[in-house]
Design a protein around this motif. Sequence first.
Motif, PDB file in Angstrom:
ATOM      1  N   ALA A   1      66.191  -7.980 -47.176  1.00 42.86           N
ATOM      2  CA  ALA A   1      67.024  -9.042 -46.899  1.00 42.86           C
ATOM      3  C   ALA A   1      66.185 -10.237 -46.716  1.00 42.86           C
ATOM      4  N   MET A   2      66.607 -11.385 -47.219  1.00 41.59           N
ATOM      5  CA  MET A   2      65.752 -12.640 -47.046  1.00 41.59           C
ATOM      6  C   MET A   2      66.865 -13.919 -47.198  1.00 41.59           C
ATOM      7  N   ALA A   3      66.457 -14.863 -46.310  1.00 43.23           N
ATOM      8  CA  ALA A   3      67.413 -16.119 -46.576  1.00 43.23           C
ATOM      9  C   ALA A   3      66.794 -16.828 -47.607  1.00 43.23           C
ATOM     10  N   VAL A   4      67.477 -17.235 -48.496  1.00 42.83           N
ATOM     11  CA  VAL A   4      67.274 -18.212 -49.626  1.00 42.83           C
ATOM     12  C   VAL A   4      67.806 -19.599 -49.111  1.00 42.83           C
ATOM     13  N   SER A   5      66.903 -20.604 -49.066  1.00 40.28           N
ATOM     14  CA  SER A   5      67.411 -21.987 -48.941  1.00 40.28           C
ATOM     15  C   SER A   5      67.148 -22.861 -50.051  1.00 40.28           C
ATOM     16  N   THR A   6      68.223 -23.558 -50.283  1.00 38.83           N
ATOM     17  CA  THR A   6      68.192 -24.621 -51.337  1.00 38.83           C
ATOM     18  C   THR A   6      68.490 -25.903 -50.916  1.00 38.83           C
ATOM     19  N   VAL A   7      68.258 -26.960 -51.612  1.00 45.78           N
ATOM     20  CA  VAL A   7      68.846 -28.219 -51.452  1.00 45.78           C
ATOM     21  C   VAL A   7      69.228 -28.750 -52.812  1.00 45.78           C
ATOM     22  N   GLY A   8      70.663 -29.019 -52.988  1.00 39.96           N
ATOM     23  CA  GLY A   8      71.338 -29.391 -53.923  1.00 39.96           C
ATOM     24  C   GLY A   8      71.526 -31.080 -54.066  1.00 39.96           C
TER      25      GLY A   8
ATOM     26  N   SER B   1      73.852 -32.605 -53.031  1.00 36.73           N
ATOM     27  CA  SER B   1      74.491 -33.241 -51.896  1.00 36.73           C
ATOM     28  C   SER B   1      73.431 -33.464 -50.846  1.00 36.73           C
ATOM     29  N   GLY B   2      72.148 -33.061 -51.160  1.00 35.27           N
ATOM     30  CA  GLY B   2      70.980 -33.385 -50.215  1.00 35.27           C
ATOM     31  C   GLY B   2      70.974 -32.694 -48.717  1.00 35.27           C
ATOM     32  N   PHE B   3      72.187 -31.773 -48.509  1.00 34.89           N
ATOM     33  CA  PHE B   3      71.964 -30.877 -47.605  1.00 34.89           C
ATOM     34  C   PHE B   3      71.467 -29.524 -47.640  1.00 34.89           C
ATOM     35  N   PRO B   4      70.520 -29.031 -47.004  1.00 37.32           N
ATOM     36  CA  PRO B   4      70.191 -27.548 -46.971  1.00 37.32           C
ATOM     37  C   PRO B   4      70.939 -26.550 -46.865  1.00 37.32           C
ATOM     38  N   GLN B   5      71.004 -25.405 -47.707  1.00 41.78           N
ATOM     39  CA  GLN B   5      71.968 -24.373 -47.592  1.00 41.78           C
ATOM     40  C   GLN B   5      70.940 -23.246 -47.372  1.00 41.78           C
ATOM     41  N   SER B   6      71.379 -22.220 -47.006  1.00 40.42           N
ATOM     42  CA  SER B   6      70.843 -20.939 -46.657  1.00 40.42           C
ATOM     43  C   SER B   6      71.796 -19.923 -46.867  1.00 40.42           C
ATOM     44  N   ARG B   7      71.226 -18.714 -47.524  1.00 42.86           N
ATOM     45  CA  ARG B   7      72.246 -17.487 -47.553  1.00 42.86           C
ATOM     46  C   ARG B   7      71.346 -16.332 -47.636  1.00 42.86           C
ATOM     47  N   ILE B   8      71.927 -14.979 -47.373  1.00 43.76           N
ATOM     48  CA  ILE B   8      71.036 -14.010 -47.365  1.00 43.76           C
ATOM     49  C   ILE B   8      71.241 -13.316 -48.663  1.00 43.76           C
ATOM     50  N   VAL B   9      70.184 -12.982 -49.379  1.00 40.83           N
ATOM     51  CA  VAL B   9      70.183 -12.138 -50.517  1.00 40.83           C
ATOM     52  C   VAL B   9      69.220 -11.007 -50.543  1.00 40.83           C
ATOM     53  N   LEU B  10      69.007 -10.185 -51.379  1.00 39.49           N
ATOM     54  CA  LEU B  10      68.000  -9.232 -51.338  1.00 39.49           C
ATOM     55  C   LEU B  10      66.874  -9.382 -52.404  1.00 39.49           C
ATOM     56  N   LEU B  11      65.756  -9.231 -52.031  1.00 38.92           N
ATOM     57  CA  LEU B  11      64.724  -8.984 -52.792  1.00 38.92           C
ATOM     58  C   LEU B  11      64.683  -7.859 -53.829  1.00 38.92           C
ATOM     59  N   LYS B  12      64.645  -8.196 -55.138  1.00 40.38           N
ATOM     60  CA  LYS B  12      64.534  -7.011 -56.038  1.00 40.38           C
ATOM     61  C   LYS B  12      63.284  -6.573 -56.694  1.00 40.38           C
TER      62      LYS B  12
ATOM     63  N   ASN C   1      74.471 -15.347 -59.810  1.00 43.69           N
ATOM     64  CA  ASN C   1      75.438 -16.045 -60.672  1.00 43.69           C
ATOM     65  C   ASN C   1      75.140 -17.520 -60.864  1.00 43.69           C
ATOM     66  N   PHE C   2      74.558 -17.912 -62.027  1.00 39.98           N
ATOM     67  CA  PHE C   2      74.017 -19.413 -62.126  1.00 39.98           C
ATOM     68  C   PHE C   2      74.972 -20.181 -61.783  1.00 39.98           C
ATOM     69  N   GLU C   3      76.204 -19.971 -61.830  1.00 34.62           N
ATOM     70  CA  GLU C   3      77.232 -21.134 -61.459  1.00 34.62           C
ATOM     71  C   GLU C   3      77.461 -21.219 -59.932  1.00 34.62           C
ATOM     72  N   SER C   4      76.875 -20.516 -59.194  1.00 29.43           N
ATOM     73  CA  SER C   4      77.069 -20.213 -57.801  1.00 29.43           C
ATOM     74  C   SER C   4      76.416 -21.415 -56.949  1.00 29.43           C
ATOM     75  N   GLN C   5      76.802 -21.568 -55.724  1.00 28.72           N
ATOM     76  CA  GLN C   5      76.105 -22.639 -55.045  1.00 28.72           C
ATOM     77  C   GLN C   5      74.652 -22.811 -55.195  1.00 28.72           C
ATOM     78  N   LYS C   6      74.000 -21.618 -54.990  1.00 21.45           N
ATOM     79  CA  LYS C   6      72.592 -21.791 -55.001  1.00 21.45           C
ATOM     80  C   LYS C   6      72.000 -21.837 -56.617  1.00 21.45           C
ATOM     81  N   GLY C   7      72.824 -21.332 -57.485  1.00 26.38           N
ATOM     82  CA  GLY C   7      72.294 -21.587 -58.812  1.00 26.38           C
ATOM     83  C   GLY C   7      72.468 -22.857 -59.177  1.00 26.38           C
ATOM     84  N   LYS C   8      73.326 -23.565 -58.931  1.00 23.32           N
ATOM     85  CA  LYS C   8      73.717 -25.085 -59.248  1.00 23.32           C
ATOM     86  C   LYS C   8      72.734 -25.875 -58.582  1.00 23.32           C
ATOM     87  N   ALA C   9      72.341 -25.535 -57.001  1.00 21.72           N
ATOM     88  CA  ALA C   9      71.289 -26.268 -56.384  1.00 21.72           C
ATOM     89  C   ALA C   9      70.052 -25.896 -56.865  1.00 21.72           C
TER      90      ALA C   9
END
Length: 211
Positions: free
Chosen positions: A45-52, A54-65, A77-85
């Motif tokens: 499990a890892m936190a993936v942090s992006t800045v899209g 909006s300019g605000f950082p966003q973090s969420r937990i995903v699994l390293l594969k 999903n490429f259309e998710s928040q992290k995908g768009k960011a």
Amino acid sequence: MDISSLRNEYKHSALSMHSVHKNPVQQFESWLDDAIDSEIQEPTAMAVSTVGKSGFPQSRIVLLKYLDNNGFVFFTNFESQKGKALGANPATGLLFFWPELERQVRVEGIAEKTSRDFAEKYFRSRPVSSQIGAWASEQSQTIPSRSYLEDRFSEFSLKYKNQTPPLPDFWGGYRVKPIKIEFWQGRESRLHDRILYEKIENDWKIQRLAP
């Protein structure tokens, strides 16, 4: 609630410039093996942090594969928040935290999509229910109810009842190519060990940081 006095003393291990691998990926693999051997729940499990946009950082937990010298791979999903960011700004931060071992690893890198063939190979390895779930979930979109999601899952389950679900065009992998990797080992009196690898052209520079 007063949480200011909550603290633990870290005594598990130490980390020195002389004990680490010259290659940070090998060092990470060694620590990941320790996490797996320790039977830590969700060691990948890892936190993936992006800045899209909006300019605000966003973090969420995903699994390293997947992991190799080219980077750290996860799927979404490429259309998710992290995908768009990531489409707007591929600069990415990863964070692994293994409290049982008093360790964390921070990664800074640039995310790029994996090939479709690579993504399809992983997609085929998933349970069929997870493959259908990828089709059913309009990830990060507002939905009216839980039943709406369950109805979509039922619809796609029926649609692909007698065939293998294809890889959606909107779903695939990202590989985060690291430029910095920091290993943190908790120590007594908050004098933690921090070893930083920084990529300079094709080599890795290793430094110790103050805690």
